[in-house]
Design an enzyme around this catalytic site. Structure first.
Site, PDB file in Angstrom:
ATOM      1  N   ASP A  12      34.147  43.522  38.333  1.00  0.00           N
ATOM      2  CA  ASP A  12      34.342  42.367  38.637  1.00  0.00           C
ATOM      3  C   ASP A  12      32.382  42.833  39.726  1.00  0.00           C
ATOM      4  O   ASP A  12      31.916  43.645  39.030  1.00  0.00           O
ATOM      5  CB  ASP A  12      35.278  42.848  40.421  1.00  0.00           C
ATOM      6  N   GLY A  13      32.357  41.810  40.170  1.00  0.00           N
ATOM      7  CA  GLY A  13      30.413  41.653  40.798  1.00  0.00           C
ATOM      8  C   GLY A  13      30.754  41.769  41.689  1.00  0.00           C
ATOM      9  O   GLY A  13      31.525  40.738  42.335  1.00  0.00           O
ATOM     10  N   GLU A  52      29.023  39.819  37.753  1.00  0.00           N
ATOM     11  CA  GLU A  52      30.166  39.345  37.636  1.00  0.00           C
ATOM     12  C   GLU A  52      30.000  39.492  34.961  1.00  0.00           C
ATOM     13  O   GLU A  52      30.891  39.653  35.187  1.00  0.00           O
ATOM     14  CB  GLU A  52      30.853  38.233  37.703  1.00  0.00           C
ATOM     15  N   ASP A  75      38.174  39.030  38.213  1.00  0.00           N
ATOM     16  CA  ASP A  75      38.820  37.246  39.370  1.00  0.00           C
ATOM     17  C   ASP A  75      37.614  35.616  39.088  1.00  0.00           C
ATOM     18  O   ASP A  75      37.568  35.027  40.502  1.00  0.00           O
ATOM     19  CB  ASP A  75      38.890  38.020  40.395  1.00  0.00           C
ATOM     20  N   ASP A 135      35.997  45.648  42.619  1.00  0.00           N
ATOM     21  CA  ASP A 135      35.358  45.289  44.020  1.00  0.00           C
ATOM     22  C   ASP A 135      35.115  46.785  44.734  1.00  0.00           C
ATOM     23  O   ASP A 135      33.710  46.426  45.162  1.00  0.00           O
ATOM     24  CB  ASP A 135      36.256  44.484  44.537  1.00  0.00           C
TER      25      ASP A 135
END
Length: 158
Positions: A12-13, A52, A75, A135
């Site tokens: 995640d980013g 990301e 995501d 996250d």
């Protein structure tokens, strides 16, 4: 490709302001070995899409054995669709003309081609435990007091 993955890479980013301070978080899971490794890093001025993509790159770069079967769980429609729909390969043929993040896409393609990588998109903020953890790692990294400089972004995209 069969489903006998050796590694699952959760990524995640995040960016606060987009652009703004940002970070990535990732978890490497060695399937069948109950081994997990978490990594994260923060940058003072970047974008969510860069973070990301960087999460995927760093995760793949941490793999020591070439030819590893990897499932990337992200995501990010930006990252997942760019690869699974073949867009990045077309951008490469056109030398990334007019495309953002060409530095990271070139870095991605170098490491991507050393492994057998599949992608799975998951909806963000939807109670997927590993995505939620990534996250948390990304947001925490973006809030660190000492942040790295995303030199390419700061020199080229402002």
């Amino acid at each position: 490709m069969n489903n006998s993955y050796q590694v699952i890479l959760y990524t995640d980013g995040a960016a606060q302001g987009n652009p703004g301070p940002g970070g990535y978080g990732l978890i490497l899971e060695w399937v069948g070995h109950n081994i997990y490794k978490e990594l994260s890093e923060g940058y003072r001025h970047t974008t969510n899409n860069r973070m990301e993509l960087l999460a995927v790159i760093v995760g793949l770069e941490k793999l020591k054995n070439k030819g590893t079967q990897v499932l990337v769980v992200s995501d990010s429609k930006y990252v997942v669709d760019s690869v699974t729909k073949g867009w990045v390969f077309n951008w490469e043929k056109k030398n990334f003309a007019g495309k953002k993040n060409e530095d990271l896409w070139m870095r991605f393609l170098r490491i991507y081609r050393q492994h057998h990588v599949s992608f799975k998109w998951v909806k963000g903020h939807n109670n997927h435990p590993m995505n939620e953890r990534c996250d948390q790692l990304a947001v925490s990294a973006a809030k660190k007091s000492k942040l790295l400089i995303d030199e390419f972004y700061e020199q080229n995209d402002n």
